[in-house]
Scaffold this active site. Sequence first.
Site, PDB file in Angstrom:
ATOM      1  N   TYR A 269       1.208  -1.149   0.042  1.00 50.09           N
ATOM      2  CA  TYR A 269      -0.177   0.348  -0.181  1.00 50.09           C
ATOM      3  C   TYR A 269       1.017   1.272  -0.144  1.00 50.09           C
ATOM      4  CZ  TYR A 269      -3.915   3.358   1.741  1.00 50.09           C
ATOM      5  OH  TYR A 269      -4.367   4.604   1.285  1.00 50.09           O
TER       6      TYR A 269
ATOM      7  N   TRP B 159       0.728   5.696  -1.365  1.00 44.13           N
ATOM      8  CA  TRP B 159       0.469   6.803  -2.482  1.00 44.13           C
ATOM      9  C   TRP B 159       1.702   6.882  -3.516  1.00 44.13           C
ATOM     10  CZ3 TRP B 159      -2.875  11.418  -2.250  1.00 44.13           C
ATOM     11  CH2 TRP B 159      -3.459  11.689  -1.673  1.00 44.13           C
TER      12      TRP B 159
HETATM   13  P1  PGD Z   1       3.724   8.319   1.880  1.00 47.66           P
HETATM   14  O1  PGD Z   1       4.474   8.900   3.232  1.00 47.66           O
HETATM   15  O2  PGD Z   1       2.907   9.038   1.272  1.00 47.66           O
HETATM   16  O3  PGD Z   1       2.777   6.718   2.830  1.00 47.66           O
HETATM   17  O4  PGD Z   1      -0.085   6.122   3.428  1.00 47.66           O
HETATM   18  P2  PGD Z   1       1.294   5.615   2.382  1.00 47.66           P
HETATM   19  O5  PGD Z   1       2.797   4.997   2.923  1.00 47.66           O
HETATM   20  O6  PGD Z   1       0.943   5.977   1.041  1.00 47.66           O
HETATM   21  O7  PGD Z   1       4.421   6.992   2.015  1.00 47.66           O
HETATM   22  C1  PGD Z   1       4.924   7.340   0.014  1.00 47.66           C
HETATM   23  C2  PGD Z   1       5.966   6.528  -0.481  1.00 47.66           C
HETATM   24  O8  PGD Z   1       6.518   6.407  -1.756  1.00 47.66           O
HETATM   25  C3  PGD Z   1       7.220   7.174   0.234  1.00 47.66           C
HETATM   26  O9  PGD Z   1       7.984   6.677   1.350  1.00 47.66           O
HETATM   27  C4  PGD Z   1       7.976   8.050  -0.930  1.00 47.66           C
HETATM   28  O10 PGD Z   1       9.423   7.686  -0.543  1.00 47.66           O
HETATM   29  C5  PGD Z   1       7.666   6.573  -2.299  1.00 47.66           C
HETATM   30  N1  PGD Z   1       7.918   6.881  -3.222  1.00 47.66           N
HETATM   31  C6  PGD Z   1       7.187   8.332  -4.044  1.00 47.66           C
HETATM   32  N2  PGD Z   1       7.695   7.931  -5.512  1.00 47.66           N
HETATM   33  C7  PGD Z   1       8.094   6.569  -5.912  1.00 47.66           C
HETATM   34  C8  PGD Z   1       8.025   5.814  -6.671  1.00 47.66           C
HETATM   35  O11 PGD Z   1       8.312   6.672  -7.828  1.00 47.66           O
HETATM   36  N3  PGD Z   1       8.280   4.641  -6.685  1.00 47.66           N
HETATM   37  C9  PGD Z   1       8.654   4.165  -5.333  1.00 47.66           C
HETATM   38  N4  PGD Z   1       9.450   2.651  -5.484  1.00 47.66           N
HETATM   39  N5  PGD Z   1       8.723   4.673  -3.938  1.00 47.66           N
HETATM   40  C10 PGD Z   1       8.536   5.868  -4.431  1.00 47.66           C
HETATM   41  C11 PGD Z   1      -0.759   6.808   3.638  1.00 47.66           C
HETATM   42  C12 PGD Z   1      -1.438   6.411   4.268  1.00 47.66           C
HETATM   43  O12 PGD Z   1      -1.369   6.520   6.127  1.00 47.66           O
HETATM   44  C13 PGD Z   1      -3.091   6.949   4.981  1.00 47.66           C
HETATM   45  S1  PGD Z   1      -3.432   6.965   2.457  1.00 47.66           S
HETATM   46  C14 PGD Z   1      -3.946   7.174   5.708  1.00 47.66           C
HETATM   47  S2  PGD Z   1      -4.974   8.435   4.818  1.00 47.66           S
HETATM   48  C15 PGD Z   1      -3.608   7.290   6.312  1.00 47.66           C
HETATM   49  N6  PGD Z   1      -4.234   8.112   7.444  1.00 47.66           N
HETATM   50  C16 PGD Z   1      -3.748   8.125   9.009  1.00 47.66           C
HETATM   51  C17 PGD Z   1      -4.237   8.351  10.278  1.00 47.66           C
HETATM   52  O13 PGD Z   1      -4.982   9.726  10.166  1.00 47.66           O
HETATM   53  N7  PGD Z   1      -3.765   8.322  11.527  1.00 47.66           N
HETATM   54  C18 PGD Z   1      -2.373   7.430  11.307  1.00 47.66           C
HETATM   55  N8  PGD Z   1      -1.859   7.283  12.869  1.00 47.66           N
HETATM   56  N9  PGD Z   1      -1.723   6.447  10.852  1.00 47.66           N
HETATM   57  C19 PGD Z   1      -2.578   7.437   9.391  1.00 47.66           C
HETATM   58  N10 PGD Z   1      -1.957   6.279   8.045  1.00 47.66           N
HETATM   59  C20 PGD Z   1      -2.276   6.206   7.253  1.00 47.66           C
END
Ligand code: PGD
Length: 773
Positions: free
Chosen positions: A111, A113
């Site tokens: 999972y 973004w």
């Molecule tokens: P990001 O930090 O966006 O978090 O969780 P998510 O795992 O999506 O992580 C994306 C990663 O992708 C980053 O490490 C980035 O460096 C990497 N990345 C970027 N581009 C590329 C690429 O081209 N290739 C590769 N291989 N990697 C790449 C988000 C999730 O967290 C979400 S959507 C929600 S809504 C949740 N919200 C909460 C919350 O309200 N409260 C708590 N306590 N926890 C939550 N967690 C959830």
Amino acid sequence: MKTTHPTASSHWGVFAPVIEDGEVVAVQPFDQDPDPSPLLDNIPGSIRHRARVTQPMIRAGWLEHGPGPSGGRGKEPFVPVSWETAIDLLSNELKRVLDEKGPGAIYGGSYGWASAGRFHHAQSQIHRFLNSLGGYVASVDTYSFGAGNVILNRVAGNAENLILNVTSWQVIVENTDLIVVFGGIPLKNATVNAGGVSRHRTRGYLRDAAANGVEFVHFSPLRDDVAAEVTSTWHPLIPGSDVPVMLALAYVLIDEGLVDRAALDRLTVGFAQFEGYVCGDGDGIPKSPEWAEALSSIPARTIRELARKMAGNRTLINVSWSLQRTDHGEQAPWLGLTLAAMLGQIGLPGGGFALGYGSISTIGEAPLPIGLPVLPMGNNGVDAFIPVARIADMLLHPGEPFDYDGKALTYPEIEIVYWAGGNPFHHHQDLRRFRQALARPSTIVVHDPYWTGMARHADIVLPSTVTLERDDIGATARDTRLMVMRKAVEPYAESRTDYAIFSDLAAKLGTADRFTEGRTEAEWLRHIYDRWQDKAVQVGIPVPDFDQFWEEGSFELDRPEQSFVTLQDFQTDPAQSPLRTPSGKIEIFSETIDGFGYDDCPGHPAWMEPAEWLRSPETDRFPLHLIANNPRTRLHSQLDLGGESQRSKVQGREPVRLHPDDAIARGISDGDVVRIFNDRGSCLAGAVVSNDIRQSVIQLSTGAWFDPLDPAADGVFCVHGNPNVLTRDVGTSKLAQGCTGQHALVQVERWNDPLPPIRAYDPPMIKSRVESR
Ligand code: PGD
């Protein structure tokens, strides 16, 4: 020399990067964006940051002893290797597991973004690759709105109608009298959208609504959950008590004869069972405003007056995504829908219910008549899956049964966890438990540009490029602009695109034809565009051919009429336009859900006490309620090292907001570092004392990179402020098994010891190179 590059795109919008020596030194927001996202300011300095992964890395213990369960993850140093060695080692390991256990032993739920762009979308790439090997154990639903999606699919048919493709803002501005908001319409979240938007318009819509006399009433422990742009009546309720308030609103509507029974008969089934519950049949407890006041602290009189006002006006009920990331998170969306049905306003312009105005930018923009260009992902040959937030349970309890949405399932036995484009050390709860779970599989593989928490806990880390290091196509649901995302700088160090990595692995495994279909990256861009163009032509939308699009740099679809009203057809003629539910109507009582026999999700919306809230006995030791919401200064954990995010830190720590009375009681002043703790873990954070938060509540957003004081310790003490060391890892209920990371009980104390350094952005310990192939 500085150059300004043609426009690029990200989850936080369209921009032109200014580049000097391969680094973005400034960004110019798209000149047609009325409200560019401040998160763009996290980009300068991020491309050549020391937190980037320079080359393939293998955990020392894995290199020495081979695959197997290991408590060394996140603790041992890494050894840099060549791409050739990394691809050899990983393809051998994939082959071993495929031969011995089959694809059902690979978890590819992965999972996250990742970054914007239709081709280099990391989830699509990893799923296509694993499908080309036979498949993988998948994940279903999202951390964002898992519980809301499952319950609304069950009781309203297609959840998209109430979550993503909702009534246009323009219709609200023109028709709505009253918006009742549970959990807010926070502008901080509307600066972000998966894929990015070209024009951020939520602030403008809110202003227009306010100027047109739309009244806002909001229930939240945080005042600024509704933008300062609109005057809103703030009801700072006890966190987790929205459901009692909603039930009491229903009670008043029933008690005072304000229910639109004709509309209920036409559009819903099962109101009688719900009415009996609200009136106290069965449990003997009428869900009266006085009952709700005791639970929520909202005065009974306020609830009564609001119910009358809702019945007398065109009323929109909005529940934020955050509300369903809590215990029994299915109930608030189901009740919001039920209340809107009782008011007889489902499918009417400016009335009804939605889950999530303000939760991302494009909610309230009219749907487009065509989908997005996509990379085909092939077919998954493995049936086993998990609800996405149950990953630690899966790894800790292989072979054990669990419930999900009416199905009795079994957790599969996983040998390889393969992650690309997500950071579970940001998104998952109870990180101590998660670390125990990560000790179980034989091999963990991560592709990421940065040394995130997850990369640090992997065995094989493969550095992927960031968006500005590759060509792509940018497009977003409900946004009219299609973008050429042109490569602006060379890949950092030895990083490669996810596609290049998977192509090499596929070549080694003999599946290159299936994965690449003989196309280069450039040929894939043309291919997915051409497929999209064919579909556009079929629905009568003229679009330029690929060469013209690439040359011009963007293409603007006609903006659809902003007069979209969700469920309008159903409202007009429910027999002709039935919902995809067993009855074809909204199910206020669902025989299906009732038939599942779940003790934590009965057949109609109901109040069930959360495990941790300000009325539970645990407040003796942990008297403060933590709201762990999405951050204002970055997207999740992405670019936490950037300027906008760093400027918000307090003595280098993530800011935690607390009420002045709670601060005084603990001898805490604005700017102090504090320790937040409960039985699951602890973290440091920087105090921001504020009147915009309810007493006994603190707010610490997610996304500060995980920074354990002692990575070798089994307990977790994060010196930076990652709230997921404190949150609980339990599903919302047996129905949706969604994430409940929004709430936890904690205690806070002033930190008087010397401050530990922040090392989250430094690479982990790296051993000197042991090979030179
Ligand atoms: P990001 O930090 O966006 O978090 O969780 P998510 O795992 O999506 O992580 C994306 C990663 O992708 C980053 O490490 C980035 O460096 C990497 N990345 C970027 N581009 C590329 C690429 O081209 N290739 C590769 N291989 N990697 C790449 C988000 C999730 O967290 C979400 S959507 C929600 S809504 C949740 N919200 C909460 C919350 O309200 N409260 C708590 N306590 N926890 C939550 N967690 C959830």
